[in-house]
Design an enzyme around this catalytic site. Structure first.
Site, PDB file in Angstrom:
ATOM      1  N   ALA A  35     -56.386  35.155   7.170  1.00 35.30           N
ATOM      2  CA  ALA A  35     -56.224  36.355   8.317  1.00 35.30           C
ATOM      3  C   ALA A  35     -54.929  36.084   9.408  1.00 35.30           C
ATOM      4  O   ALA A  35     -54.538  34.704   9.499  1.00 35.30           O
ATOM      5  CB  ALA A  35     -57.464  35.903   8.926  1.00 35.30           C
TER       6      ALA A  35
ATOM      7  N   GLY B  45     -58.445  32.797   5.027  1.00 34.97           N
ATOM      8  CA  GLY B  45     -58.669  33.586   4.252  1.00 34.97           C
ATOM      9  C   GLY B  45     -58.567  33.812   2.684  1.00 34.97           C
ATOM     10  O   GLY B  45     -58.957  34.137   1.361  1.00 34.97           O
TER      11      GLY B  45
ATOM     12  N   GLU C  23     -59.926  31.387   0.722  1.00 31.28           N
ATOM     13  CA  GLU C  23     -60.848  32.178   0.219  1.00 31.28           C
ATOM     14  C   GLU C  23     -61.858  33.200  -0.545  1.00 31.28           C
ATOM     15  O   GLU C  23     -62.157  33.532  -1.516  1.00 31.28           O
ATOM     16  CB  GLU C  23     -61.870  31.995   1.514  1.00 31.28           C
ATOM     17  CG  GLU C  23     -61.738  31.031   2.142  1.00 31.28           C
ATOM     18  CD  GLU C  23     -63.062  31.511   3.889  1.00 31.28           C
ATOM     19  OE1 GLU C  23     -61.879  31.896   4.396  1.00 31.28           O
ATOM     20  OE2 GLU C  23     -63.243  31.525   4.562  1.00 31.28           O
TER      21      GLU C  23
ATOM     22  N   GLU D 102     -58.269  26.624   9.201  1.00 29.41           N
ATOM     23  CA  GLU D 102     -59.116  27.329   9.839  1.00 29.41           C
ATOM     24  C   GLU D 102     -59.559  26.221  10.981  1.00 29.41           C
ATOM     25  O   GLU D 102     -59.004  26.266  12.761  1.00 29.41           O
ATOM     26  CB  GLU D 102     -60.172  27.436   9.448  1.00 29.41           C
ATOM     27  CG  GLU D 102     -60.266  29.263   8.842  1.00 29.41           C
ATOM     28  CD  GLU D 102     -59.799  28.891   7.549  1.00 29.41           C
ATOM     29  OE1 GLU D 102     -59.669  27.904   6.589  1.00 29.41           O
ATOM     30  OE2 GLU D 102     -60.339  29.990   6.844  1.00 29.41           O
TER      31      GLU D 102
HETATM   32  C1  LIG Z   1     -63.384  35.813   8.707  1.00 29.68           C
HETATM   33  C2  LIG Z   1     -62.093  34.258   8.629  1.00 29.68           C
HETATM   34  C3  LIG Z   1     -61.640  34.445   7.629  1.00 29.68           C
HETATM   35  C4  LIG Z   1     -60.864  33.150   7.132  1.00 29.68           C
HETATM   36  O1  LIG Z   1     -61.383  32.212   7.391  1.00 29.68           O
HETATM   37  C5  LIG Z   1     -60.111  32.638   8.631  1.00 29.68           C
HETATM   38  C6  LIG Z   1     -58.467  32.469   8.534  1.00 29.68           C
HETATM   39  O2  LIG Z   1     -57.970  33.020   7.711  1.00 29.68           O
HETATM   40  S1  LIG Z   1     -57.591  31.442   9.909  1.00 29.68           S
HETATM   41  C7  LIG Z   1     -55.505  31.553   9.272  1.00 29.68           C
HETATM   42  C8  LIG Z   1     -55.563  30.720   8.160  1.00 29.68           C
HETATM   43  N1  LIG Z   1     -54.373  30.807   7.988  1.00 29.68           N
HETATM   44  C9  LIG Z   1     -53.197  29.688   8.985  1.00 29.68           C
HETATM   45  O3  LIG Z   1     -53.617  28.975   9.196  1.00 29.68           O
HETATM   46  C10 LIG Z   1     -52.399  29.759   8.212  1.00 29.68           C
HETATM   47  C11 LIG Z   1     -51.302  29.711   9.301  1.00 29.68           C
HETATM   48  N2  LIG Z   1     -50.302  29.317   8.975  1.00 29.68           N
HETATM   49  C12 LIG Z   1     -48.998  28.630   8.342  1.00 29.68           C
HETATM   50  O4  LIG Z   1     -49.880  27.765   7.406  1.00 29.68           O
HETATM   51  C13 LIG Z   1     -48.016  29.226   8.250  1.00 29.68           C
HETATM   52  O5  LIG Z   1     -47.269  30.131   9.002  1.00 29.68           O
HETATM   53  C14 LIG Z   1     -46.737  29.611   6.324  1.00 29.68           C
HETATM   54  C15 LIG Z   1     -47.505  28.299   6.078  1.00 29.68           C
HETATM   55  C16 LIG Z   1     -48.117  30.708   6.608  1.00 29.68           C
HETATM   56  C17 LIG Z   1     -45.610  29.608   6.477  1.00 29.68           C
HETATM   57  O6  LIG Z   1     -44.943  28.373   6.985  1.00 29.68           O
HETATM   58  P1  LIG Z   1     -43.162  29.225   7.654  1.00 29.68           P
HETATM   59  O7  LIG Z   1     -42.562  29.689   6.571  1.00 29.68           O
HETATM   60  O8  LIG Z   1     -42.911  28.415   8.273  1.00 29.68           O
HETATM   61  O9  LIG Z   1     -43.381  30.142   8.495  1.00 29.68           O
HETATM   62  P2  LIG Z   1     -43.724  30.064  10.141  1.00 29.68           P
HETATM   63  O10 LIG Z   1     -44.739  29.349  10.586  1.00 29.68           O
HETATM   64  O11 LIG Z   1     -43.262  30.233  11.111  1.00 29.68           O
HETATM   65  O12 LIG Z   1     -44.834  32.092   9.984  1.00 29.68           O
HETATM   66  C18 LIG Z   1     -43.868  33.232   9.652  1.00 29.68           C
HETATM   67  C19 LIG Z   1     -44.161  33.943  10.561  1.00 29.68           C
HETATM   68  O13 LIG Z   1     -45.807  34.258  10.622  1.00 29.68           O
HETATM   69  C20 LIG Z   1     -45.992  33.853  11.457  1.00 29.68           C
HETATM   70  N3  LIG Z   1     -48.100  34.178  11.047  1.00 29.68           N
HETATM   71  C21 LIG Z   1     -48.128  32.771   9.923  1.00 29.68           C
HETATM   72  N4  LIG Z   1     -49.353  32.892   9.612  1.00 29.68           N
HETATM   73  C22 LIG Z   1     -50.156  33.762  10.322  1.00 29.68           C
HETATM   74  C23 LIG Z   1     -51.062  34.205  10.216  1.00 29.68           C
HETATM   75  N5  LIG Z   1     -52.128  33.632   9.415  1.00 29.68           N
HETATM   76  N6  LIG Z   1     -51.503  35.354  10.976  1.00 29.68           N
HETATM   77  C24 LIG Z   1     -50.766  35.594  11.999  1.00 29.68           C
HETATM   78  N7  LIG Z   1     -49.756  35.213  11.646  1.00 29.68           N
HETATM   79  C25 LIG Z   1     -48.821  34.453  11.250  1.00 29.68           C
HETATM   80  C26 LIG Z   1     -45.976  33.450  12.377  1.00 29.68           C
HETATM   81  O14 LIG Z   1     -46.424  33.489  13.311  1.00 29.68           O
HETATM   82  C27 LIG Z   1     -44.207  33.630  12.437  1.00 29.68           C
HETATM   83  O15 LIG Z   1     -44.167  35.172  13.073  1.00 29.68           O
HETATM   84  P3  LIG Z   1     -42.790  35.229  13.203  1.00 29.68           P
HETATM   85  O16 LIG Z   1     -43.160  36.341  14.556  1.00 29.68           O
HETATM   86  O17 LIG Z   1     -41.801  35.604  13.253  1.00 29.68           O
HETATM   87  O18 LIG Z   1     -42.667  33.971  14.797  1.00 29.68           O
END
Ligand SMILES: CCC[C@H](O)CC(=O)SCCNC(=O)CCNC(=O)[C@H](O)C(C)(C)COP(=O)([O-])OP(=O)([O-])OC[C@H]1O[C@@H](n2cnc3c(N)ncnc32)[C@H](O)[C@@H]1OP(=O)([O-])[O-]
Length: 701
Positions: free
Chosen positions: A45, A84, A87, A107
């Site tokens: 998400a 998500g 999921e 999460e």
């Molecule tokens: C109903 C609910 C259902 C569900 O259960 C809830 C969820 O899914 S909760 C979610 C569960 N998911 C997670 O917890 C995954 C969280 N994300 C990660 O673990 C890493 O970002 C990922 C591995 C995906 C990429 O790593 P990488 O390649 O080193 O790159 P990076 O980390 O530097 O990110 C690049 C840019 O993307 C941005 N951004 C990233 N993710 C999100 C997001 N979800 N959202 C918004 N923004 C996000 C990040 O801020 C950055 O922005 P900026 O403006 O350029 O600074």
């Protein structure tokens, strides 16, 4: 099988719903593959959407609709399938991934639980025990591990989308009932209740007041004991509570802070996007004590060749034995097949002449560091970057003894340096943007959270720690015991209270610094005022009594012997404190945990405001990242500056004023920035940067 392309993040959910409906209606379509764009399946998400009302189709019914489709649906996972995203994949009938893909339900790290059916489908797929591990830790798993766990059906080194298309075509027409996870029972071990109780108590102990890990266990208990529909109801209830909690907001703020600090900027205007970093392939570390050894390992793990220099033969011999073993262990922990870097040991400083970057990690003594820097300036080839692993000494003074002060920066590592995530990159007034960019990039390669900070005594972390420690000592003078202070801080969420921590790191570290500053030592009178400020000589007197902490088996607590780890309260300390109070005419009073937290934490926060005011840190996120990654600040409380916003700036100001007016606590004078923020209506922490810049332009700070 027809390919439909799903576009744009904001419309992903709508795109999937539309495409699946079209695929269902289209008689030519026998099977469906859902994939991401640009080699990434889905990171979950959009966390930024959580702040406002959600638009577009909700995730849960969308995933149910996919699962119910009577044509086989496969997820083709490239890059990441997180939260998500995973999921969604669990709602598909098959999951095919590229070997480099990473999967997980993180999460819990955002203060949530997998709220789109993940807490109910994953245990039905891989069993309760494995699901408990993945969901309560939020850890990412490789495709290979996911295959072993049964999350994936196939893994390929080639194109995952092509394989998924081929695969679903091959299974078209086969029954899908056994592939709909919501219809399956949850495989559980026979002693399911005792397993859940054990995990719950482990999680409570590890998470120190964090709500999400506890809710994750509750959701998994529901998966183990209830039919799917009731389990989903429980998941929804728990998610609703977490979603609106301050902890979820704090953890999501911490997620973005970690990324904000990578986009550093200096007061000069130089920043991450207008400065060029050098790529380092050969570096040297000078001094192979505890810190130096950890830094050598951290560098070698990135594949950099390291010249490790130590002039004391005994220390060198020990380091040559210990460091390769440390490297091997850490490489194993990170699942790297072979430690990539090459380390050569030397006792001769001359051997650093060919490296591109040197990190000096000798004893924290300015005259010694100056000597090393002068030597380095004469030995290294022109253009070599010179870095100091100092925890608070003046970078500019070190730069002044070199020919190229622009190439000098501080790299403040935290012990153990190959494990701890924080790196303060300290720029002096003459440090060049290139030097800062290089140190920040090197930190990133080492897997650190690098934060660029200005040059002042103690930089950010240790400068804020000083008033915090002072208040803890004053509280002992006024009637508290070390246990009371530690318990209040540990209850707040710190892994260790201030006195336990001091015993662990050694009381002599601060003693030496205070002696150098002329605050204690022979000839200094044992009063409670030094250099015009209230001062507590308690820690000095502990050192004078030989109580240096764990290493001597005695400090603020007693241990089973030198090097002992288990702290027990010590009647000696109680008598020592009583005698001290009697000598200074202090009458012990009863001190509440609330006062302990206010005095210690608000002192630290107040110094944080001073640091922002002085432009030593670029924004509150920088301070918060430093405290979360280097000082054990509980992540679910966001960081000290975020916490200040949660408590309310007006309240912090009022309590600081209250303690400041107390005749015996004259230290807690509220910072000007805090006053101005309160006067401006206490804007949220995300607006402080802008506010500070405006105030600076109008010379109000
Ligand atoms: C109903 C609910 C259902 C569900 O259960 C809830 C969820 O899914 S909760 C979610 C569960 N998911 C997670 O917890 C995954 C969280 N994300 C990660 O673990 C890493 O970002 C990922 C591995 C995906 C990429 O790593 P990488 O390649 O080193 O790159 P990076 O980390 O530097 O990110 C690049 C840019 O993307 C941005 N951004 C990233 N993710 C999100 C997001 N979800 N959202 C918004 N923004 C996000 C990040 O801020 C950055 O922005 P900026 O403006 O350029 O600074």
């Amino acid at each position: 099988c027809t390919r439909y392309v799903l576009v744009k993040n904001t419309s992903v959910r709508q795109g999937i719903v539309d495409a699946v409906q079209r695929a269902l209606k289209d008689p030519k379509v026998t099977s469906v593959v859902i994939c991401g764009q640009n080699g990434k399946f889905c990171g979950g998400a959009d966390i930024r959407e959580f702040a406002g009302p959600m638009s577009g189709p909700p995730l849960v019914p969308m995933i149910h609709a996919i699962e119910a489709v009577d044509k086989p649906v496969a997820a083709a996972i490239e890059g990441v399938a997180l939260g998500g995203g995973l999921e969604l994949a669990l709602g598909c009938h098959y999951r095919i991934a590229h070997s480099k893909a990473v999967l997980g339900l993180p999460e819990v790290t955002l203060g949530l639980l997998p709220g789109a059916g993940g807490s109910q489908r994953l245990p039905r797929l891989i069993g309760l025990t494995a699901a408990l591990d993945l969901i309560t830790t939020g850890r990412h798993v490789s495709a290979a591990e996911a295959l072993k766990l049964g999350i994936l059906d196939q893994v390929t080194d080639n194109n995952a989308v092509d394989l998924a298309v081929e695969f679903v075509r091959s299974v078209a027409g086969q029954p899908l009932d056994s592939r709909r996870l919501s219809t399956l029972p949850c495989p559980c071990p026979p002693d399911v209740d005792s397993l859940l109780d054990k995990v719950m108590s482990k999680v409570r102990q590890r998470s120190r007041g964090a709500l999400a890990p506890v809710a994750c266990v509750q959701a998994l208990r529901a998966a183990a004991s209830l039919p799917y529909a009731q389990g989903m109801e429980k998941e929804r209830e728990l998610m609703a509570t977490l979603f609106n909690s301050g902890q979820a907001r704090a953890l999501q703020y911490a997620f973005f802070s970690q990324r904000v600090v990578g986009k550093w900027s200096l007061p000069s205007g130089a920043s991450w996007d207008n400065s060029t970093a050098r790529t380092i392939s050969k570096a040297a570390v000078i001094g192979l004590g505890t810190m130096g050894r950890g830094i050598v390992v951290a560098l070698a793990l990135t594949g950099i060749s390291v010249v490790a220099v130590e002039t004391q033969e005994k220390q060198l011999a020990e380091a040559s034995r210990v460091v390769p073993a440390m490297l091997q262990r850490e490489a194993g922990r990170r699942r790297l097949a072979t430690p990539p870097g090459v380390i050569s040991f030397s006792s001769n400083l001359q051997d650093v002449s060919e490296v591109e970057l040197v990190i000096e990690a000798v004893f924290e003594d300015m005259s010694l560091k100056l000597q090393v820097f002068k030597h380095l300036a004469s030995v290294c080839r022109p253009g070599t970057l010179l870095c100091s692993n100092t925890s608070g000494l003046d970078i500019d003074q070190l730069a002044a003894v070199t020919q190229s002060p622009g190439l000098v920066v501080g790299m403040h590592f935290f012990a153990p340096a190959h494990v701890m995530k924080l790196l303060e990159v300290v720029y002096g007034p003459r440090s060049s943007p290139e030097a800062v960019a290089t140190a920040m990039q090197l930190g990133k390669r080492m897997g650190k959270v690098g934060v660029a900070v200005g040059n002042c005594p103690g930089f950010v972390g240790n400068r804020m720690l000083k008033p915090y420690l002072e208040q803890a000592n004053f509280l002992l003078e006024e009637g508290a015991t070390p246990q009371q202070v530690d318990e209040a801080l540990e209850e707040f969420g710190f892994p260790m209270g201030v006195f336990r921590m001091s015993d662990l790191s050694g009381l002599d570290v601060g003693w030496r610094i205070r002696k150098e500053a002329g605050l204690t030592g022979p000839g200094v009178e044992s009063t409670r005022t030094r250099q015009g400020r209230r001062y507590s000589p308690l820690p000095d007197q502990m050192c004078e009594a030989g109580r240096l902490g764990q290493k001597t088996g005695k400090g603020w607590y007693q241990y089973d012997g030198p090097g002992g780890r288990v702290a027990r309260s010590d009647p000696w300390v109680d008598i020592f404190l009583e005698t001290y109070r009697a000598e200074h005419g202090l009458v012990a009073r009863s001190i509440t945990p609330e006062e302990i937290l206010e005095r210690c934490l608000y002192a630290l926060i107040n110094e944080g405001f001073n640091i922002l005011q002085d432009a030593v840190a670029a924004g509150p996120e920088d301070i918060d990242a430093i405290y979360v990654f280097g000082y054990g600040w509980p992540r679910h409380r966001g960081g000290p500056m975020f916490h200040a916003g949660q408590v309310g700036l007006g309240r912090i100001l009022e309590r600081l004023n209250h303690h400041h007016s107390h005749p015996d606590v004259p230290h807690l004078k509220p910072s000007t920035l805090l006053r101005r923020l309160v006067a401006a209506g206490s804007p949220p922490v995300q607006k402080w940067r802008e506010f500070i810049n405006k105030e600076r332009v109008h010379s109000q700070l």
